[in-house]
Design an enzyme around this catalytic site. Structure first.
Site, PDB file in Angstrom:
ATOM      1  N   ASP A 141      -0.183   7.900   1.646  1.00 58.88           N
ATOM      2  CA  ASP A 141       0.745   7.573   2.723  1.00 58.88           C
ATOM      3  C   ASP A 141       0.721   8.670   3.782  1.00 58.88           C
ATOM      4  O   ASP A 141      -0.343   9.222   4.067  1.00 58.88           O
ATOM      5  CB  ASP A 141       2.148   7.387   2.125  1.00 58.88           C
ATOM      6  N   ASP A 172       6.904  16.578  20.840  1.00 56.45           N
ATOM      7  CA  ASP A 172       7.857  16.102  21.844  1.00 56.45           C
ATOM      8  C   ASP A 172       9.304  16.267  21.383  1.00 56.45           C
ATOM      9  O   ASP A 172      10.221  15.739  21.992  1.00 56.45           O
ATOM     10  CB  ASP A 172       7.589  14.641  22.196  1.00 56.45           C
ATOM     11  N   HIS A 181       7.693   8.590   6.216  1.00 59.13           N
ATOM     12  CA  HIS A 181       7.381   7.329   5.518  1.00 59.13           C
ATOM     13  C   HIS A 181       6.993   7.587   4.067  1.00 59.13           C
ATOM     14  O   HIS A 181       7.503   6.942   3.140  1.00 59.13           O
ATOM     15  CB  HIS A 181       6.254   6.638   6.276  1.00 59.13           C
ATOM     16  N   VAL A 282      -5.204  -6.462  -6.481  1.00 62.47           N
ATOM     17  CA  VAL A 282      -4.051  -5.736  -5.948  1.00 62.47           C
ATOM     18  C   VAL A 282      -2.799  -6.598  -6.037  1.00 62.47           C
ATOM     19  O   VAL A 282      -2.845  -7.809  -5.831  1.00 62.47           O
ATOM     20  CB  VAL A 282      -4.310  -5.317  -4.491  1.00 62.47           C
ATOM     21  N   ASP A 306       2.094 -11.669  -4.587  1.00 63.64           N
ATOM     22  CA  ASP A 306       2.358 -11.726  -6.029  1.00 63.64           C
ATOM     23  C   ASP A 306       3.811 -11.499  -6.403  1.00 63.64           C
ATOM     24  O   ASP A 306       4.279 -11.971  -7.442  1.00 63.64           O
ATOM     25  CB  ASP A 306       1.509 -10.668  -6.756  1.00 63.64           C
ATOM     26  N   SER A 346       6.930  -2.085   3.413  1.00 62.55           N
ATOM     27  CA  SER A 346       6.544  -0.750   2.930  1.00 62.55           C
ATOM     28  C   SER A 346       7.459  -0.255   1.823  1.00 62.55           C
ATOM     29  O   SER A 346       7.036   0.533   0.977  1.00 62.55           O
ATOM     30  CB  SER A 346       6.603   0.264   4.082  1.00 62.55           C
TER      31      SER A 346
END
Length: 392
Positions: A141, A172, A181, A282, A306, A346
């Protein structure tokens, strides 16, 4: 609704070698310009076929990246299709280097941005944790930031520099779009598997963007370390032809049959296959709404999904950061003190990855057996095009 065209323009400005391709109307994808990826054993044949446009070759992790000369203006999608073969059966394992994204956001998203939250109780380890099977979960990640939930754990001390979150890469004074994340995903895993040992690797930047080769590097790094019981990939992409990238598929297959790989289904709100979640080996995970009874409005769905898990206003570990925005209605909207709520597929995926790891540890079975038990449709309710329901 966020201005997705503006977000896309910012992405293209930051990644100047990226280009939007749309071989079929209404089905765009993002690729690196003038790059194709080839499985190592196919590289000599592919190199010979592209010699008239060839610029350079780079070999790593069992994959060859061929760069083409920019003045040739080669359509890498058309080239990959030609090299791979015109029929259903591919002749060579070739793909453009697709960009991949973390999935709180995408063109037709985002689910939302992270919001500061009060402290969430630390996941409690099981009383018999010392007698349970040790289970490792890999989180490929944006990396990990220090957090009270795990910063004193032995596994965290073993992380290298490639596991560290980069919070403000563009300097910034604001958090990058998806900074934190990986830290958030790790917390979701630990909420379901508090005793798990995590292995982290940064494969996408704080802006939430990487590419296939970045992910393949992470998978190869993991395989070289002996693999993991469970791998969580809260990222993905649409491909130019809606078929799986054969080079990414090979890298996942190289982890072996004893590894359970879990990936998010994406936030485009449609049934277009999202990769790697749609790969057969997967476990693709969609997001449930806040009530946990139906699909979240942003979540992808389809025959290739799934399982589904809560993906709206999920609470988890997050980074510490104080941005420049002023207080509004008595609250500071960008002052994070280690916790946040966030939405997206996510954050549904690591709930399933954590549940699999927890069952593997508690029942002393391998991760694939644990996944079969967690995803058993005879034992759990299901939803059409969303698979087995996994609730907190």
């Amino acid at each position: 609704m966020f201005d997705q065209q503006a977000r896309l323009e910012r992405l293209l400005a930051r990644h100047r070698d990226a280009v939007v391709v749309e071989p079929a109307a209404g089905r765009p994808a993002l690729v690196r310009r003038d790059q194709i990826l080839v499985a190592g054993h196919d590289a000599p044949a592919a190199e010979d076929l592209v010699r008239r446009w060839y610029d350079s070759r780079h070999d790593e992790c069992g994959v060859t990246r061929l760069r083409l000369r920019a003045p040739a203006k080669v359509d890498v999608c058309e080239l990959a299709a030609r090299l791979g073969g015109d029929g259903r059966h591919r002749r060579l394992s070739v793909s453009p280097n697709h960009l991949v994204h973390g999935q709180p956001l995408w063109w037709s998203g985002p689910a939302d941005l992270p919001r500061p939250a009060p402290p969430v109780p630390r996941p409690r380890t099981a009383p018999d944790a010392g007698r349970r099977r040790a289970v490792t979960v890999a989180v490929l990640d944006t990396g990990l930031a220090p957090h009270p939930w795990y910063e004193h754990a032995g596994w965290y001390a073993e992380q290298d520099d490639e596991a560290a979150e980069v919070l403000d890469a563009d300097l910034d004074f604001e958090l990058d779009a998806q900074a934190g994340h990986g830290t958030f995903v790790a917390g979701v895993v630990l909420r379901h598997a508090p005793d798990a040992r995590l292995l982290a690797r940064r494969v996408i930047g704080g802006d939430g963007v990487g590419d296939e080769l970045d992910v393949i590097r992470g998978l190869a790094w993991l395989a070289a370390r002996g693999g993991a019981d469970v791998v969580n990939l809260s990222l993905g992409c649409h491909t130019f032809d809606d078929r799986p990238s054969p080079v990414l598929a090979r890298a996942i297959a190289a982890l072996g049959r004893r590894t359970a790989v879990v990936a998010c289904a994406g936030n485009a709100g449609g049934d277009r296959p999202f990769w790697p979640a749609a790969l057969k080996p997967v476990i693709g995970v969609a997001a449930l709404d806040a009530a946990g009874t139906d699909r979240a409005w942003f979540s992808n769905y389809g025959w290739w999904v799934d399982a589904c898990a809560p993906g709206v206003d999920v609470a988890s570990s997050y980074v510490r950061f104080d941005g420049p925005r002023p207080r509004m209605n008595g609250a500071d909207p960008d002052r994070f003190q280690g916790y946040a709520t966030w939405s997206g597929t996510s954050f549904a995926a690591p709930a399933v990855a954590g549940r699999i790891a927890g069952v593997a540890a508690a029942e002393g079975v391998d991760a694939v057996t644990a996944a079969d038990r967690v995803l058993d449709p005879a034992a759990r309710p299901t939803l059409p095009d969303l698979g087995v329901i996994i609730r907190s």
